[in-house]
Design an enzyme around this catalytic site. Structure first.
Site, PDB file in Angstrom:
ATOM      1  N   LYS A 103      -1.184  -9.219   3.260  1.00  0.00           N
ATOM      2  CA  LYS A 103      -0.418  -8.773   4.430  1.00  0.00           C
ATOM      3  C   LYS A 103      -1.261  -7.795   5.248  1.00  0.00           C
ATOM      4  O   LYS A 103      -1.927  -6.926   4.664  1.00  0.00           O
ATOM      5  CB  LYS A 103       0.881  -8.095   3.981  1.00  0.00           C
ATOM      6  CG  LYS A 103       1.667  -7.470   5.126  1.00  0.00           C
ATOM      7  CD  LYS A 103       3.103  -7.160   4.751  1.00  0.00           C
ATOM      8  CE  LYS A 103       3.301  -5.876   4.000  1.00  0.00           C
ATOM      9  NZ  LYS A 103       2.832  -4.663   4.702  1.00  0.00           N
ATOM     10  N   GLU A 115       9.532  -4.048  10.455  1.00  0.00           N
ATOM     11  CA  GLU A 115       9.946  -2.762   9.863  1.00  0.00           C
ATOM     12  C   GLU A 115      10.394  -1.794  10.959  1.00  0.00           C
ATOM     13  O   GLU A 115       9.712  -1.646  11.994  1.00  0.00           O
ATOM     14  CB  GLU A 115       8.776  -2.153   9.064  1.00  0.00           C
ATOM     15  CG  GLU A 115       9.136  -0.790   8.476  1.00  0.00           C
ATOM     16  CD  GLU A 115       8.180  -0.294   7.408  1.00  0.00           C
ATOM     17  OE1 GLU A 115       7.222  -1.022   7.048  1.00  0.00           O
ATOM     18  OE2 GLU A 115       8.398   0.834   6.934  1.00  0.00           O
ATOM     19  N   ASP A 123       0.850  -1.203   0.000  1.00  0.00           N
ATOM     20  CA  ASP A 123       0.000   0.000   0.000  1.00  0.00           C
ATOM     21  C   ASP A 123       0.884   1.252   0.000  1.00  0.00           C
ATOM     22  O   ASP A 123       0.378   2.376  -0.055  1.00  0.00           O
ATOM     23  CB  ASP A 123      -1.012  -0.011   1.151  1.00  0.00           C
ATOM     24  CG  ASP A 123      -0.368  -0.019   2.528  1.00  0.00           C
ATOM     25  OD1 ASP A 123       0.875  -0.148   2.608  1.00  0.00           O
ATOM     26  OD2 ASP A 123      -1.111   0.108   3.517  1.00  0.00           O
ATOM     27  N   SER A 124       2.219   1.045  -0.013  1.00  0.00           N
ATOM     28  CA  SER A 124       3.142   2.155  -0.279  1.00  0.00           C
ATOM     29  C   SER A 124       2.843   2.774  -1.634  1.00  0.00           C
ATOM     30  O   SER A 124       3.341   3.857  -1.940  1.00  0.00           O
ATOM     31  CB  SER A 124       4.599   1.670  -0.223  1.00  0.00           C
ATOM     32  OG  SER A 124       4.777   0.514  -1.018  1.00  0.00           O
ATOM     33  N   ASP A 126      -0.916  -6.084  -0.046  1.00  0.00           N
ATOM     34  CA  ASP A 126      -1.257  -5.441   1.227  1.00  0.00           C
ATOM     35  C   ASP A 126      -2.767  -5.296   1.356  1.00  0.00           C
ATOM     36  O   ASP A 126      -3.454  -4.916   0.403  1.00  0.00           O
ATOM     37  CB  ASP A 126      -0.656  -4.031   1.271  1.00  0.00           C
ATOM     38  CG  ASP A 126       0.561  -3.948   2.173  1.00  0.00           C
ATOM     39  OD1 ASP A 126       0.662  -4.745   3.123  1.00  0.00           O
ATOM     40  OD2 ASP A 126       1.407  -3.079   1.906  1.00  0.00           O
ATOM     41  N   GLU A 129      -1.193  -5.292   8.986  1.00  0.00           N
ATOM     42  CA  GLU A 129      -0.297  -4.627   9.943  1.00  0.00           C
ATOM     43  C   GLU A 129      -0.837  -4.763  11.375  1.00  0.00           C
ATOM     44  O   GLU A 129      -2.039  -4.595  11.596  1.00  0.00           O
ATOM     45  CB  GLU A 129      -0.176  -3.138   9.597  1.00  0.00           C
ATOM     46  CG  GLU A 129       0.491  -2.886   8.248  1.00  0.00           C
ATOM     47  CD  GLU A 129       0.716  -1.408   7.945  1.00  0.00           C
ATOM     48  OE1 GLU A 129       0.451  -0.557   8.818  1.00  0.00           O
ATOM     49  OE2 GLU A 129       1.149  -1.121   6.816  1.00  0.00           O
TER      50      GLU A 129
HETATM   51  O1  KIV Z   1       3.607  -1.039   1.643  1.00  0.00           O
HETATM   52  C1  KIV Z   1       4.756  -1.519   1.557  1.00  0.00           C
HETATM   53  O2  KIV Z   1       5.473  -1.305   0.578  1.00  0.00           O
HETATM   54  C2  KIV Z   1       5.232  -2.335   2.660  1.00  0.00           C
HETATM   55  C3  KIV Z   1       6.666  -2.776   2.651  1.00  0.00           C
HETATM   56  C4  KIV Z   1       7.609  -1.656   2.705  1.00  0.00           C
HETATM   57  C5  KIV Z   1       6.951  -3.794   3.683  1.00  0.00           C
HETATM   58  O3  KIV Z   1       4.495  -2.635   3.539  1.00  0.00           O
END
Ligand code: KIV
Length: 275
Positions: A122, A192, A54-55, A93, A124
């Site tokens: 994924k 992280e 989600d970056s 994510d 968090e």
């Molecule tokens: O959103 C993302 O890119 C991430 C990674 C940096 C682990 O969660």
């Protein structure tokens, strides 16, 4: 001539590989990807896993945080990456509010990302609602990766993007959280923004592989945002990022050369014109 990376011609990576890699102390290499072209390149270079992070809210869309990312946005990028990758395992994510509301909601949203082409999702954190969501997803045969430490969706609670786990109480809580996520059934865990010593301790305490980002060298694998690694994203430059190329500079220079050629009437030249 540089050797072709060992993994690039091997068999398709599946969830079964990563635990075995941890046991063999073979490092797992994870990169973020957001589109078809980068997915092809990173997969071909030998990445074990691609993460549609989600970056994308920050590096692709230019927002200050990842909180603006929706399931629709994630599904769109997962589809593009899934078309580009052949061998790497594909993780997506779960964006903010897609898994915190209820386990049923989490299941519906994760299902959409799997239908878009992801092989795992994924999440968090490790609070009670998140552990419930993890159990619900795992119970529906959806592989889940955890993510602890500097969790960007919690930016407002953390008061910024800050290294976590420096005080002993917080460090013990993170160790407990890692064990809770393992018990809930995650197949892997991103760590992280943690002191290297704490990440080493967590990696030794859990049987699932840990994937570090800003968490030292003793994690079972490493992940980087591909735009950081390639020198394409300059808005933030955390200490842990190593730039392996300066594609931002190369992109600007190539574009400026094209602009000069067009303005001077040098492009298209006869070689690039139809007869
Ligand atoms: O959103 C993302 O890119 C991430 C990674 C940096 C682990 O969660």
């Amino acid at each position: 001539m540089s050797a072709r990376p060992a993994g690039s011609t091997g068999a398709k990576r599946t969830i079964l590989d990563f635990g075995a890699m941890k046991e063999r102390r073979e490092k797992i290499v994870v990169l973020t990807a957001y589109d078809y072209t980068f997915a092809r390149l990173l997969d071909d270079a030998g990445a074990d896993m691609l993460l549609v992070g989600d970056s994308l809210g920050t590096v692709i869309c230019g927002h200050d945080t990842t909180l603006t990312v929706t399931v629709d946005m994630m599904a769109y990028h997962v589809q593009a990456v899934a078309r580009g990758r052949k061998r790497a395992f594909l993780v997506a994510d779960m964006p903010f509010l897609s898994y915190q509301v209820s386990p049923e909601d989490a299941l519906r949203n994760a299902g959409r990302l799997l239908q878009a082409g992801a092989e795992a999702v994924k999440v968090e954190g490790a609070t009670a609602p998140i552990l419930d969501a993890v159990r619900r997803l795992v119970g529906a045969d959806i592989p889940v990766m955890g993510h602890l430490g500097l969790t960007p969706q919690s930016v407002h609670r953390m008061g910024g993007y800050k290294v976590q786990g420096r005080d002993p109480g917080q460090a013990s809580q993170l160790l407990r959280d890692a064990r809770l996520l393992e018990e809930a059934g995650v197949f892997s865990l991103v760590l992280e923004g943690l002191p290297a010593e704490l990440a080493r301790e967590i990696s030794a305490a859990v049987s699932v592989p840990t994937i570090g980002i800003g968490a030292g060298v003793d994690c079972d694998g490493q992940v980087l945002v591909c735009y950081d690694l390639l020198g394409l994203f300059g808005d933030l430059s955390p200490r842990f990022v190593k730039r392996y190329a300066e594609l931002g500079v190369a992109t600007r220079d190539a574009t400026a050369a094209f602009i000069d050629d067009v303005r001077a009437g040098r492009f298209p030249d006869p070689e690039h014109s139809y007869k």
